[in-house]
Write a protein that holds these residues in place. Structure first.
Motif, PDB file in Angstrom:
ATOM      1  N   GLN A 143       9.599  15.663   3.806  1.00 20.29           N
ATOM      2  CA  GLN A 143       8.608  14.712   4.277  1.00 20.29           C
ATOM      3  C   GLN A 143       7.780  14.122   3.142  1.00 20.29           C
ATOM      4  O   GLN A 143       6.909  13.298   3.372  1.00 20.29           O
ATOM      5  CB  GLN A 143       7.672  15.389   5.291  1.00 20.29           C
ATOM      6  N   ALA A 168       3.473  24.866  -8.141  1.00 17.22           N
ATOM      7  CA  ALA A 168       3.991  26.224  -7.964  1.00 17.22           C
ATOM      8  C   ALA A 168       4.169  26.906  -9.316  1.00 17.22           C
ATOM      9  O   ALA A 168       3.895  28.096  -9.469  1.00 17.22           O
ATOM     10  CB  ALA A 168       5.309  26.181  -7.206  1.00 17.22           C
ATOM     11  N   LEU A 226       7.120  19.705   5.072  1.00 19.23           N
ATOM     12  CA  LEU A 226       8.369  20.151   4.457  1.00 19.23           C
ATOM     13  C   LEU A 226       8.694  19.245   3.279  1.00 19.23           C
ATOM     14  O   LEU A 226       8.270  18.092   3.246  1.00 19.23           O
ATOM     15  CB  LEU A 226       9.494  20.064   5.483  1.00 19.23           C
ATOM     16  N   VAL A 281      15.891  19.326  -4.202  1.00 14.60           N
ATOM     17  CA  VAL A 281      16.693  20.532  -4.034  1.00 14.60           C
ATOM     18  C   VAL A 281      16.082  21.737  -4.752  1.00 14.60           C
ATOM     19  O   VAL A 281      16.573  22.841  -4.601  1.00 14.60           O
ATOM     20  CB  VAL A 281      18.137  20.308  -4.529  1.00 14.60           C
ATOM     21  N   SER A 282      15.005  21.507  -5.503  1.00 13.72           N
ATOM     22  CA  SER A 282      14.392  22.630  -6.200  1.00 13.72           C
ATOM     23  C   SER A 282      13.321  23.314  -5.359  1.00 13.72           C
ATOM     24  O   SER A 282      12.838  24.383  -5.707  1.00 13.72           O
ATOM     25  CB  SER A 282      13.783  22.167  -7.520  1.00 13.72           C
ATOM     26  N   LEU A 283      12.952  22.664  -4.262  1.00  8.99           N
ATOM     27  CA  LEU A 283      12.075  23.311  -3.281  1.00  8.99           C
ATOM     28  C   LEU A 283      12.959  23.665  -2.091  1.00  8.99           C
ATOM     29  O   LEU A 283      13.806  22.863  -1.691  1.00  8.99           O
ATOM     30  CB  LEU A 283      10.973  22.352  -2.837  1.00  8.99           C
ATOM     31  N   ASP A 284      12.751  24.843  -1.533  1.00  5.58           N
ATOM     32  CA  ASP A 284      13.563  25.257  -0.392  1.00  5.58           C
ATOM     33  C   ASP A 284      13.312  24.283   0.758  1.00  5.58           C
ATOM     34  O   ASP A 284      12.205  24.198   1.274  1.00  5.58           O
ATOM     35  CB  ASP A 284      13.172  26.684   0.022  1.00  5.58           C
ATOM     36  N   PRO A 285      14.363  23.547   1.165  1.00  4.76           N
ATOM     37  CA  PRO A 285      14.138  22.495   2.173  1.00  4.76           C
ATOM     38  C   PRO A 285      13.720  23.039   3.536  1.00  4.76           C
ATOM     39  O   PRO A 285      13.270  22.272   4.372  1.00  4.76           O
ATOM     40  CB  PRO A 285      15.498  21.789   2.257  1.00  4.76           C
ATOM     41  N   LEU A 286      13.891  24.333   3.765  1.00  3.29           N
ATOM     42  CA  LEU A 286      13.523  24.887   5.064  1.00  3.29           C
ATOM     43  C   LEU A 286      12.114  25.470   5.065  1.00  3.29           C
ATOM     44  O   LEU A 286      11.657  25.963   6.084  1.00  3.29           O
ATOM     45  CB  LEU A 286      14.517  25.973   5.484  1.00  3.29           C
ATOM     46  N   ARG A 287      11.437  25.482   3.911  1.00  7.61           N
ATOM     47  CA  ARG A 287      10.114  26.106   3.878  1.00  7.61           C
ATOM     48  C   ARG A 287       9.054  25.054   3.586  1.00  7.61           C
ATOM     49  O   ARG A 287       9.312  24.054   2.936  1.00  7.61           O
ATOM     50  CB  ARG A 287      10.075  27.198   2.815  1.00  7.61           C
ATOM     51  N   ARG A 288       7.874  25.338   4.085  1.00  8.84           N
ATOM     52  CA  ARG A 288       6.791  24.380   3.924  1.00  8.84           C
ATOM     53  C   ARG A 288       6.281  24.428   2.483  1.00  8.84           C
ATOM     54  O   ARG A 288       6.394  25.452   1.809  1.00  8.84           O
ATOM     55  CB  ARG A 288       5.661  24.701   4.906  1.00  8.84           C
ATOM     56  N   GLU A 335       5.913  27.547  -0.357  1.00 11.32           N
ATOM     57  CA  GLU A 335       6.593  27.562  -1.644  1.00 11.32           C
ATOM     58  C   GLU A 335       5.606  27.771  -2.792  1.00 11.32           C
ATOM     59  O   GLU A 335       5.884  28.518  -3.727  1.00 11.32           O
ATOM     60  CB  GLU A 335       7.352  26.235  -1.850  1.00 11.32           C
ATOM     61  N   LEU A 394       6.099  21.067  -7.137  1.00 11.80           N
ATOM     62  CA  LEU A 394       6.877  22.009  -7.932  1.00 11.80           C
ATOM     63  C   LEU A 394       6.089  22.444  -9.165  1.00 11.80           C
ATOM     64  O   LEU A 394       6.081  23.626  -9.540  1.00 11.80           O
ATOM     65  CB  LEU A 394       8.185  21.326  -8.339  1.00 11.80           C
ATOM     66  N   GLU A 428       4.312  31.264  -2.933  1.00  9.97           N
ATOM     67  CA  GLU A 428       5.273  32.330  -3.207  1.00  9.97           C
ATOM     68  C   GLU A 428       4.995  33.096  -4.503  1.00  9.97           C
ATOM     69  O   GLU A 428       4.946  34.334  -4.484  1.00  9.97           O
ATOM     70  CB  GLU A 428       6.688  31.760  -3.223  1.00  9.97           C
ATOM     71  N   PRO A 429       4.783  32.416  -5.643  1.00 11.97           N
ATOM     72  CA  PRO A 429       4.474  33.199  -6.845  1.00 11.97           C
ATOM     73  C   PRO A 429       3.196  34.014  -6.680  1.00 11.97           C
ATOM     74  O   PRO A 429       3.106  35.134  -7.196  1.00 11.97           O
ATOM     75  CB  PRO A 429       4.334  32.135  -7.939  1.00 11.97           C
TER      76      PRO A 429
END
Lengths: 547, 545, 317, 284
Positions: B163, B176, B160, B110-117, B121, B173, B124-125
């Motif tokens: 997966q 990132a 994702l 849940v700490s990675l956006d489940p809708l983004r690859r 993620e 994580l 992103e930074p």
């Protein structure tokens, strides 16, 4: 303060400018008719069939007037003048009518208009399979046959004299249609009937509109038309806008150039509106009435019928519901009908005391818990079915029905209002057990309408147009003698006597005459209403330049 | 500036990278953190330990101003690399986050956006802090993924979170968080909810980061994890620091009673037979041990298959056999998906085995009709990890236990509550209003209502804080001693299983890989898997002592 | 489109066929259970005076005198050819009657759906997850909007914007005429969508991945637009399939209020005149629209949620 | 409120009793129920009595909601209409729920095949917009107050049925039902004592919300001229009658409509309050 003052000055300027513009408008309008332009006419009801021979309801005549010509036309003074028939002779016994037909006229499908075409039209009208119910009631008891004497002469023979014949034929119900088109069968003819009129039907978009375009070859205007030759307008979108509010709104927004039936509720607004003109025509014939079914156990007693009419303040109900726009009519004939007799107007006035007395006499002396009268344990309750469709029973009519219901309650009569859909309303009409009261009217240019409404002949047809389900030998004789004579004075005497008989019978509680009420945008000129059926005439109309 | 250079510089000046003085945080007038001070030098790891609600996460998040708009923070000093953070504006905070301080949360699902690859993620930074052009960012993402030991980085970047396995997600994580090579890395419970072996890998990864000169703030409730990584420890309780110092000193010789209790409460091989919660055992006569050869429950060659959503059959349990003797505790240990829970469910006859059979008290158990099982059911009961969902939401504690008592009116609700150490007035309360430990006691009380011969425990203490866990484990020991109830105890926590069990089954992929007495299995494992499992355990202080 | 998506589409279509057949059968037998004479409906018209002969002729022409099962057989055969027969009152084929009106209704409902989405997304982005009066007012407005019945909202909008202010026409066929009816339908749906989206938005804002994103230095607006909105849109997308159905219901009202052409208006007329072929036809078309809308909803869902593209045989999320 | 879940921070849940909206909704709801039960208490006027000399009086002290085309007092009609509308709403909801419970239980408790059949049936019905379903029924059965109740009831059935089925399935699969099995309880006892009571827990909320929805649908039918016919004072029928006079007498449509809006809104608020009380776990 300064700001406020300048605002007033601006306001004044605007008013002045508007005034100037108005004057300019008047100036251009005097320059005469202009050819071209499409207009939108917004009607309140959509016909079930465009061919007015079929069935025969008012919305059909209004659109039919635009694409059909009749043999004759009626003038505002009640005279009959030539149209497709250039002249006619009537035999002294009143049984033979010889018409001379206008030459060179063609139906818009190219079929020539001739004597054979006229004969074909009468065949169609009198063929039961074509369901020409209105036409049948006008002609069936009198008509014998139609014969082509030559290419341009037609003879109509009657079984017995019928003085109102020419007036009856002036209605669009008797418009002349192309024999070729009629031969396609009822369904096709309903969709796209063909006439000789100033416009022709292009397309009927159900639930939306009928598209009409000018008949460029038109040269058969009636003698009372304002101009001869083709119409000025390119075409008409004959739109159906059932909803009163939006129909009136369409005129304001410029989406319609004229509308039929300004809602009486909006009359005041419409009068105040400088951008439109109002025209109205009070139909002759039989006014909208509540007919009392004499075969119902309750109304078979004339005392109860009279009590019912006395109990309802019909005049007040009409004036209140129609905001004074529709006049009250207390006679079985509307005041505009030839040989109307004022004497029989409101013979049973609002009189609750009399009503109560009559009901007591009739034996309805007990009251139940709700205050309704009873006799031998039976409640004094009458059923009044009405069409739930607001186009058929306009809001004001529904108000009248409710008001009558409330007023009858005060003398102890329960009126059960029974809203029905169209199909079951049709089932009600011919069934004497299905109702005690029923609203009805019959627009007609002749007092002969009394015969159509209340004769044995109509009762025998069995289609429910004789709503009280009764007849009277004396009345039938009087009316048949009236239609058999050609002497206007005798006619008048007989028709007035008939009105007296009907008033005494209390078969009907008259309410108000039907009206054709148009609101026309100021830019549309020369719209007029003909008098046989109050049909709007658009063949002389034109759009003023700059409007 | 590269990190070794920064490291050298920091060491040279000996300036602390992080310095916090007199920090207090409150939410809506409710103080959560009070007067916390610490400093941390470059390349070191500070662990903040404490039980849930102790304020450890809130303290760490202050360094990123991530406590949300409702937080009221006061401090004499909060410095990062010499910069004063107390008067930072929101924009400046955003420039700091991700670039100077990286943040790793627990539970990567849940700490990675489940809708983004995954790639997006991690990028992103980089994108937010304007790290080079797009191509360079993509290149850097792949570098980072291989740096944290994710195999097939090109493939993984396009996948994702759902997966990836838990371990890979946690690595992503961390990747990132490390993307911009921040000075400080905050790791908030980075290994919770991970299996033991995966946990060891993640700790190794963080250790590598530390070696490369990153300063780490580790937040954990698990002293074993802390021992492995941290140089210094802060022990927090109810928002305050109760003890701090070098890790070895604090763990070996805790000075504060709270720390002492906390350490004593951790179950392990060495705590077997001792009290974890520091309370005295109730003074009751132990039930005499039944004869050695008696068998209460026998499972023989049980197997279970399920059809997966893709239509493929997968076996969950394969040919598992075991016996449970009256009054003993059989532990089943294994990582997630090893088939422990299904085995328990088959033992309870709630799941029908595809093959094999279970007998209970020498009578057929799995093969008979449910109707015939019903009278026997009260002799075998169960306690799950989440007791709340096993309580009818309409009922009070009294009703829940009373319903279980109905028909076996030997004891009363009050007695049962007393048995599990709950006061009588709890009977009138709704489970929702109870704490996790109290709920679990209610569940145990209910399970005891029928005076069962066998109690099945499926991860009964996994959701509890260590001190509460200690109380519950002590309770279980007491109850067994008093009533002679046999336990089938399932847990992923080797320490807990070792503490409680007489015999142990080790399960992997639906099979039993090793079986024996608890001491045999944990001290002298035969199978490579068991060895690996034990080796992956963070170093235990007890073993060093 | 991969296998699982194609499978869903096929399943939807099979469902649609089943649905239509069941509906047709139910309506057919209901129609014949009920006393009443369709011949009278056919010979309708306010001043129609059908004679017994005419009624008999119509009964024969339309086959009402045939056995029920034979009628059912030809009814089903008609359905397969998408032939619903001829309308009793309009005297034209049901399909062409509907065809003439469907466009207008679809334009209305789709515009309304668009309005609903724009309103709810704006309201969510502005208010969700924030504190104070602003968010509470926003949430309150959504509850009220969702509770507004179209028949009342339509009348009020008409009164205010057309009758009093003259900003918009009372009726109108063009784009200006679409405004009021579309808002009449769009506002209540926006209320529903807004509530669902806001709830989801609030829930997702509390998710750890949002904290992760903030910890990377992402701004509040970035978090809302890039991460959370996408999640919050998902239940709204699911709701849109249902919403389109609700909009068609609403279209019946809006078309009556604003005297717009459309199948809603057609349906009311058909119901009033018990024109059952037309009622059945419209029912079918609406069911079909519903099926198509749900298909599109599914596809939109897949487009927003990549998990469905990669998980084999995923069940409805 | 913090974006993060704050450990141990006192999270005071706002109970409905602290909200002004709840009390306003309760007060309005009680007022409507009062109007339905004893209309005389709220108005001394007869809703059917005509006064032709007072037609179209705008709202005033004498007639707070104005008068209609026959001079009837609109306020009295709205008050007396509450009974009719409430009866239709309750009747339709009861009908819809009764059907839904049967369908939902068949689906949730029957075997796999039965579940498949009922679920398909429910889905077929659900594919229809509610108002459309109601219109079809009216087309078939004709137009009357009774049909209105049936139509709205049947139209609301699929939604309820789905919920009941889902709820039954959820409860059946729940930990506490499993706990009952472990205690050796028989399926009949579990069904009656645990599954049904828990599956029907949300029904109180559903009924509150459903009655409001049913009243709106019934009013929509009335607005289309279907259902209760004039002069009976029913809210939908009043809206339909007022529609024709909307340009010159806005109060005819405005007040009945506003009362419907406020009433459904009240029911929504009350429904949420009931949910907050009966489902302490939060929303589903």
């Amino acid at each position: 303060m300064k700001r406020a003052i300048s605002a007033v000055v601006v306001g004044l300027t605007v008013v002045l400018t508007a005034g100037c513009a108005g004057n300019a408008g008047v100036a251009t309008s005097s320059s005469g008719p202009v050819r071209g332009g499409m207009i939108t006419y917004a009607a309140d009801r959509e016909p079930t069939c465009l061919d007015p021979h079929n069935s025969g309801d008012m919305p059909q005549t209004y659109v039919a007037r635009q694409y059909l010509d009749s043999l004759v036309s009626e003038t505002a003074g009640g005279r009959v003048v030539p149209w497709l028939a250039t002249g006619w002779t009537i035999s002294p016994d009143g049984l033979t009518y010889d018409f001379t037909l206008k030459q060179g006229v063609k139906f818009t499908d190219g079929v020539p208009f001739d004597a054979a075409a006229v004969v074909a039209n009468f065949h169609q009208i009198l063929d039961p399979a074509t369901q020409s119910s209105t036409d049948l009631l006008y002609l069936d008891s009198y008509f014998d046959q139609a014969i082509a004497l030559s290419n341009h002469a037609v003879r109509i023979r009657l079984k017995r004299p019928y003085s109102p014949l020419l007036t009856a034929l002036s209605q669009a119900f008797f418009g002349m249609e192309s024999p070729r088109a009629m031969a396609r069968g009822l369904a096709a003819n309903c969709e796209s009937p063909v006439g000789t009129g100033p416009f022709k039907v292009v397309q009927w978009n159900h639930e939306r509109d009928v598209q009409l375009v000018r008949n460029d070859g038109y040269d058969s205007a009636p003698a009372n038309a304002r101009h001869a030759g083709p119409a000025y307008l390119d075409g008409i979108t004959w739109k159906f806008l059932k909803d009163n509010t939006s129909r009136y709104g369409a005129l304001g927004s410029g989406e319609a150039d004229l509308i039929f039936n300004v809602p009486p509720e909006d009359e005041e607004l419409a009068r105040a509106d400088q951008s439109i003109t109002l025209q109205s025509f009070v139909h002759s014939g039989s006014p909208f009435s509540l007919d009392l079914n004499t075969r119902s156990p309750i109304f078979s007693d004339i005392r109860v019928r009279r009590a019912f009419v006395h109990a309802a303040d019909a005049k007040e109900a009409v004036q209140s519901a129609y905001a004074g726009v529709f006049p009250y009519e207390g006679n079985i004939l509307s005041s505009g009908t030839p040989d109307y007799d004022r004497h029989w107007h409101e013979t049973l006035p609002y009189d609750p005391v009399a009503a109560n007395r009559l009901l007591d006499q009739a034996g309805w002396t007990h009251r139940d818990a709700e205050g309704y009268r009873t006799k031998a344990g039976r409640e004094l309750s009458v059923r009044l079915p009405y069409n739930a469709d607001s186009a058929e029973t306009p809001p004001a009519d529904l108000t009248i029905l409710q008001d009558v219901q409330a007023m009858e309650k005060r003398v102890g009569i329960r009126v059960v209002l029974d809203a029905r859909d169209e199909a079951s309303m049709n089932a009600v009409k011919g069934d004497p057990r299905a109702y005690d009261l029923l609203g009805n009217y019959w627009n007609s240019p002749t007092p002969e309408v009394m015969y159509i409404r209340f004769s044995k002949a109509t009762l025998d047809v069995g289609n429910g147009e004789n709503t009280p389900f009764t007849w009277d030998k004396g009345l039938d004789d009087t009316l048949l003698r009236a239609s058999a004579t050609t002497d206007p004075a005798t006619q008048k005497r007989l028709y007035q006597a008939a009105q007296g008989i009907l008033a005494a019978k209390a078969w009907s509680m008259p309410m108000y005459p039907i009206q054709t009420r148009l609101a026309v945008s100021k830019r549309l000129k020369d719209v007029w209403i003909e008098v046989s059926e109050g049909e709007p005439v658009l063949s002389d109309a034109y759009l003023s330049a700059g409007g | 500036m590269s990190s070794p250079a920064r490291l050298r510089e920091s060491l040279a000046t000996a300036q602390p990278v992080v310095a916090v003085e007199q920090l207090s945080v409150g939410f809506h007038g409710h103080t959560v953190v009070k007067d916390v001070s610490f400093t941390l030098k470059a390349g070191r790891c500070l662990a903040i330990v404490g039980e849930s609600g102790s304020g450890k996460s809130v303290t760490a998040r202050t360094l990123l101003d991530l406590n949300g708009p409702g937080a009221h923070t006061t401090a004499h000093r909060i410095e990062l690399g010499g910069q004063d953070l107390t008067r930072l504006r929101p924009r400046a905070w955003r420039r700091l986050r991700g670039r100077r301080v990286g943040y790793v949360l627990q539970d990567a699902l849940v700490s990675l956006d489940p809708l983004r690859r995954i790639g997006a993620e991690i990028a992103e930074p980089l994108r937010l802090h304007k790290f080079g052009p797009r191509v360079a960012r993509e290149q850097r993402v792949l570098e980072l993924l291989s740096e944290v030991g994710v195999p097939e980085p090109e493939l993984r970047a396009r996948q994702l979170p759902s997966q990836l396995s838990g371990g890979l997600r946690q690595r992503a994580l961390i990747a990132a968080a490390l993307a911009l090579d921040p000075q400080v890395l905050i790791a908030d419970e980075p290994t919770t909810a991970l299996d033991t072996t995966v946990q060891a890998q993640i700790l190794g990864l963080l250790a590598t980061a530390k070696q490369r000169g990153r300063t780490i703030v580790l937040i954990s409730h698990d002293l074993a994890v802390v021992q492995h990584l941290a140089d210094e420890v802060l022990v927090m309780c109810a928002g305050q620091i109760v003890e701090s110092g070098p890790t070895t000193r604090v763990i070996r010789a805790p000075e504060h009673p709270y720390t002492q209790r906390l350490i004593a409460a951790i179950p392990s091989a060495h705590t077997k037979g001792t009290r974890l919660s520091g309370t005295r055992p109730p003074d009751v006569a132990p039930t005499p041990k039944p004869p050695e050869d008696a068998v209460l429950l026998r499972a023989e060659g049980i197997s279970k298959h399920y059809r997966g959503p893709d239509g493929r059959e997968r076996s969950v349990v394969q040919e598992v056999s075991f016996t449970i003797r009256p009054g003993e505790t059989l532990g089943i240990v294994g990582e997630s998906g090893s088939g422990k829970s299904t085995t328990a469910s088959i033992a309870l006859a709630l799941t029908e085995p595809d093959a094999g059979s279970v007998s209970f008290a020498n009578q057929p158990w799995s093969e008979i009709r449910e109707r015939d099982r019903r009278p026997v059911r009260r002799r075998i009961s169960v306690v799950y990890q989440d007791p709340l969902s096993s309580f009818d939401p309409r009922h009070t504690v009294g009703r829940i236990i009373g319903d279980a008592l109905a028909g076996h009116g030997e004891s009363t609700v009050i007695e049962l509550l007393d048995d599990v150490g709950l006061p009588a007035d709890i009977a009138a309360r709704h489970p929702l209003t109870l704490s996790g430990g109290q709920r679990q006691r209610v569940a145990i009380a209910r399970a005891l209502a029928g005076r069962p011969d066998l109690l099945v425990f499926d991860e009964p203490v996994s959701a509890l804080d260590v001190s509460v866990q200690a109380q519950v484990l002590d309770l279980l020991t007491d109850l067994q001693r008093e009533h002679g109830t046999a336990y089938l105890f399932i847990s992923h926590d080797l320490g807990v299983v070792h503490h409680l069990s007489d015999r142990v089954l080790v399960m992997k992929d639906g099979r039993v890989v090793e079986e024996g007495t608890a001491d045999e299995v944990f001290t002298a494992p035969r199978e490579p898997y068991t060895k690996a499992l034990l080796a992956a355990l963070p170093e235990r202080w007890g073993e060093q002592a | 489109m991969n296998g699982s998506v194609r499978l869903r589409v096929l399943r939807r279509l099979a469902e649609a066929v089943l649905l239509l057949l069941v509906v047709g059968t139910i309506v057919f037998f209901l129609e014949h259970l009920v006393p009443g004479d369709p011949a009278r409906a056919i010979l309708g018209g306010a001043s129609a005076h059908p004679s017994p002969q005419a009624l008999a002729a119509v009964r024969h022409e339309y086959g009402f005198d045939r056995p029920l099962l034979a009628q059912y057989g030809s009814f089903l055969a008609g359905l397969l050819r998408l032939d619903f027969g001829e309308s009793y009152t309009l005297k034209q084929s049901v399909l062409s009657a509907i065809g003439g009106q469907l466009g207008s209704t679809l334009a209305l409902t789709l515009t309304a759906l668009g309005i609903a989405w724009v309103l709810s997304v704006v309201s969510t982005l502005a208010g969700a997850g924030r504190n104070g009066w602003w968010a509470r007012i926003g949430a309150g407005v959504e509850v009220i909007a969702a509770a507004l019945p179209q028949f009342w909202l339509g009348v009020v909008l008409l009164l205010v914007f057309a009758v009093r202010l003259h900003w918009l026409p009372v009726i109108g066929t063009g784009a200006t005429g679409l405004v009021l009816p579309a808002f009449t339908l769009g506002i209540p749906l926006a209320g529903f969508l807004g509530q669902v989206t806001r709830d989801e938005f609030d829930a997702k804002l509390k998710q750890p991945f949002v904290l992760s994103a903030r910890a990377r230095g992402m701004s509040e607006a970035g978090v809302r637009a890039r991460h959370v909105l996408r999640h919050a849109a998902l239940p709204g997308i699911t709701l849109s399939g249902w919403g389109l159905g609700a909009l068609i219901s609403g279209a019946v009202i809006a078309e009556v209020v604003f005297a717009r052409q459309g199948i809603g208006q057609l349906l009311v007329t058909a119901v009033n005149s018990q024109d059952l072929p037309l009622v059945i036809g419209i029912t079918f078309v609406v069911a079909l629209v519903y099926v198509v809308a749900n298909l599109l909803t599914d596809l939109a869902y897949v487009a927003v949620d990549p998990r469905l593209r990669t998980t084999i045989g995923a069940s409805k999320a | 409120m913090s974006v993060l879940t704050v450990p141990n921070a006192a999270r005071t849940r706002r109970t409905p009793l602290h909200s002004a909206g709840f009390w306003a909704a309760l007060a309005f709801g009680v007022l409507v129920v009062l109007a339905a039960a004893v209309p005389r208490l709220l108005t001394g006027r007869d809703p059917l009595d005509i006064h032709l000399d007072q037609s179209f009086d705008p709202p005033s002290v004498a007639h707070v909601f104005g008068t209609d085309q026959s001079g009837r007092d609109v306020f009295a009609r709205v008050v007396y209409g509450a009974g009719q509308s409430l009866l239709i709403g309750l009747g339709a909801t009861a009908l819809g729920l009764a059907g839904a419970v049967v369908l939902g239980l068949l689906g949730g408790l029957g075997g796999r095949a039965l579940d498949a059949v009922t679920t398909r049936f429910i889905e077929v019905l659900y594919a229809f917009p509610g108002l459309l379903l109601a219109l079809i029924l009216i087309a078939v059965f004709g137009n009357s107050a009774g049909t209105q109740v049936i139509a709205v009831g049947v139209a609301s059935m699929p939604g309820y049925a789905r919920m009941v089925r889902g709820q039954v399935l959820a409860v059946r699969g729940s930990g506490y039902v499993q706990a009952e099995r472990v205690l050796g309880r028989g399926p009949a006892r579990i069904l009656v004592r645990t599954v049904l009571p828990n599956a029907f827990r949300p029904l109180a909320v559903l009924i509150t919300l459903g009655v409001g929805q049913a009243i709106v649908w019934a009013a929509a039918l009335g607005f289309l001229g279907l259902g209760v016919q004039p002069p009976a004072p029913e809210w939908g029928a009043m809206l339909n009658a007022g529609r024709d006079y909307v340009q010159q007498a806005w109060w005819l449509d405005f007040f009945p409509g506003a009362v419907i809006v406020l009433f459904t809104l009240s029911l929504t608020v009350l429904g949420r309050a009931v949910r907050a009380v009966t489902e302490p776990g939060g929303r589903r």
